[in-house]
Design an enzyme around this catalytic site. Structure first.
Site, short mmCIF file in Angstrom:
data_model
loop_
_atom_site.label_atom_id
_atom_site.label_comp_id
_atom_site.label_asym_id
_atom_site.label_seq_id
_atom_site.Cartn_x
_atom_site.Cartn_y
_atom_site.Cartn_z
CE1 TYR A 116 -3.20 2.90 0.41
CE2 TYR A 116 -3.96 1.89 2.45
CZ TYR A 116 -4.09 2.86 1.47
OH TYR A 116 -5.11 3.78 1.56
CB CYS A 117 0.92 4.34 -0.06
SG CYS A 117 1.47 6.04 -0.27
#
Length: 601
Positions: free
Chosen positions: A332-333
């Site tokens: 994530y990110c």
């Protein structure tokens, strides 16, 4: 409070008011003294312009003055708009009807109070502000000769100034605040001042705006509550294995790598919107990394340390816990950026344990990083590194303020009005509790990340960066890839994340969700919100991809579940944390996530 007969307006009780102001004065004096002593202890002179705004605006002004005809035309246009506004305001004052010269956008919540439309004076204030704001932003955008970085910085900080100067942010020009002040005899402003001082105290001299009622939340009790165990830990992370909710699970476990700029429980806020719980319910053995909130002792931890002690250590621990060597992984990110780097490293080392990769709103090509690029130039990086040298890390509040500035009206000024002008307590909201639970960045890692990726964009270049002596080449990643981006993302713009579809060597599935960086990701099927776009092809141009995409109502989660099932293996009896070779250390969510950079109590 005493009340005058025959009116709804209150007159302040002088005794109560005196006590309140004495209390505020004492608290203010203590805060100022503590702040000055900390400044002296730090011994940091610092730059008078650490964001390098002055030079950008100086260059913009010089360019603007070089074309006086264009400036005069812009001023004449503004003057014409004001004349029209005066004429229509006069019509209303004389009892007639008049169309507005300008209206706020539908998304602009600053002018929702009816008085902004119904009261002629406030309508004039609103429209004059909107006209001036439009003129300022249009004028700076039309200046010729600025390089892209300077133009973006001027545009960004012009918008920050325009947002700050909105009439809704001031007592005398906000009808809602004026009404509250008259109705409470000024009690709202006294309470607002107390709220301001509390936030200054909580931020240790810097303003840490309260976005929610922090007392309503406790990690492990009403947020981050999916049952599981911490089965492994090292200096940088705790690894959580979640309890099964099905009798059988897929053979290959699923690892989630969250960003360490924020805490992992954005994916486990409540059972109703927890991606962790939902994936567990689909039959996956879910593991997640809970990163440490580092202090000075971890200042030398590097990006490659995060790789070795993060995903690589997690894969080893997962094999010990489940007996399964292979896994599927979600990043994530920034966790996705680390995942891509790790997979390229593993490819070079002949390590094939990861069978599929899923990237959530992840940048690997930083050539167009959106508005965050405003904060990445040599002057600002030098200022950040100077701050980190003092303590060995970047304060979590610094990062939080940066992200909040990207949506200043929603994440700064709305709370200024609510907390300090109206004197109200913020509403309990789990997402905003998480947003305020900031994390620190180790100096060595953060400097490497900002310079090599954001500033120099070396990750996407074959051999551009080296980790543990291995040159990294993302093109060598040949496993199946699922990419999820969000259409309104202000942190990782979707067209920039899309660039990676042309980089990875294996098959790529790209999905675009509606909404933004958080809401577009944390969107459970049960919510029946938003939509997502699908296209089986990945042309080079993202606009071409979107043009050929099909919009599908609702959450993207089932689409990923269907995709990853192909790589999850057959079913095996459900695994309980502790049933393998790892002895549980403590209950989820663990202790690392509970260390706070700024108190939320």
């Amino acid at each position: 409070m005493s009340q005058t007969p025959g009116t709804d307006l209150k007159i302040p009780d002088p005794v109560e008011m005196s006590r309140a102001m004495t209390r505020i004065a004492e608290q203010s004096q203590r805060l100022v003294t503590e702040f000055l002593s900390r400044q002296a202890a730090d011994g940091e002179a610092g730059s008078p312009d650490p964001l390098n705004i002055g030079n950008a605006f100086l260059e913009m002004t010089a360019r603007m003055m070089a074309d006086p005809a264009k400036l005069m035309q812009a001023q004449f246009t503004l003057w014409q708009d004001y004349l029209t506004l005066w004429q229509r305001t006069t019509q209303r004052l004389l009892g007639g009807e008049a169309e507005p010269v300008i209206r706020p956008s539908k998304e602009d919540r600053r002018f929702k109070d009816q008085a902004w439309d119904e009261n002629t004076l406030f309508d004039f204030i609103k429209q004059s502000y909107l006209l001036t704001a439009r003129w300022m932003q249009h004028t700076v955008k039309e200046v010729d000769g600025l390089d892209q970085k300077t133009a973006r910085k001027v545009d960004f900080y012009t918008r920050q100034f325009v947002d700050a100067m909105a009439p809704s942010n001031f007592v005398m020009t906000n009808p809602q605040v004026l009404r509250a002040t008259l109705e409470t005899g000024g009690e709202n402003l006294v309470k607002g001042l107390e709220n301001l001082l509390k936030d200054l105290e909580r931020g240790k001299g810097q303003l840490a705006i309260s976005m929610t009622d922090y007392k309503k939340f406790k990690i492990g009790e009403n947020i981050a509550v999916t049952p599981g165990k911490v089965v492994f830990q090292n200096d940088l992370m705790q690894l959580i294995q979640y309890n099964p909710t099905t009798e059988q699970q897929y053979r290959r476990p699923l690892l989630i790598i969250p960003p360490w700029i924020n805490k992992f429980y954005i994916l486990d806020l409540r059972p109703q919107n927890s991606l962790v719980k939902w994936l567990t319910d689909q039959g996956h053995t879910v593991f997640i990394i809970s990163w440490v909130n580092p202090g000075e002792e971890l200042s030398d931890k590097s990006f490659e340390d995060y790789m070795v002690e993060g995903p690589l250590a997690a894969l080893d621990a997962m094999e010990a816990a489940t007996g399964e060597r292979e896994a599927n992984v979600i990043g994530y990110c920034l966790g996705g950026t680390l995942l891509a780097s790790t997979l390229a490293y593993m490819s070079a080392k002949g390590d094939d344990r990861v069978k599929s990769a899923m990237y959530l709103v992840t940048l690997t090509d930083f050539s167009e990083p959106g508005e965050l690029s405003v904060f990445i130039d040599e002057e600002q990086l030098g200022a950040i590194e100077g701050k980190m040298r003092c303590h060995g890390y970047l304060e979590g509040q610094t990062m939080a303020t940066t992200f909040n500035m990207l949506r200043a009206n929603d994440l700064i000024w709305s709370f200024v009005v609510n907390n300090y002008l109206l004197g109200k307590d913020p509403f309990p909201f789990d997402l905003l509790y998480w947003n305020s639970d900031s994390t620190r960045m180790p100096a060595a890692m953060h400097s490497f990340y900002l310079r090599n990726m954001y500033q120099k964009n070396l990750l996407v270049q074959p051999g551009g960066i080296t980790l543990k002596g291995v040159p990294i080449d993302l093109r060598t990643i040949r496993i199946p890839t699922f990419m999820l981006s969000t259409r309104e993302d202000h942190i990782t713009p979707w067209k920039s994340t899309y660039a990676a579809t042309q980089v990875y060597g294996g098959p790529v599935k790209f999905v675009l969700a509606a909404s933004g960086h958080i809401a577009g990701v944390v969107n459970p099927p049960s919510a029946n919100k938003y939509s997502h776009f699908l296209n089986t092809k990945c042309p080079k141009d993202p606009e071409e991809w979107l043009k050929g995409a099909k919009e599908v109502p609702g959450s993207w989660w089932p689409e990923y579940a269907k995709w990853v099932q192909k790589f999850a293996g057959d079913k095996v009896p459900a695994r309980v944390p502790g049933s393998g070779k790892l002895t549980p250390i403590e209950d989820a969510p663990g202790s690392y996530v509970k260390a706070q950079a700024i108190t939320t109590s």
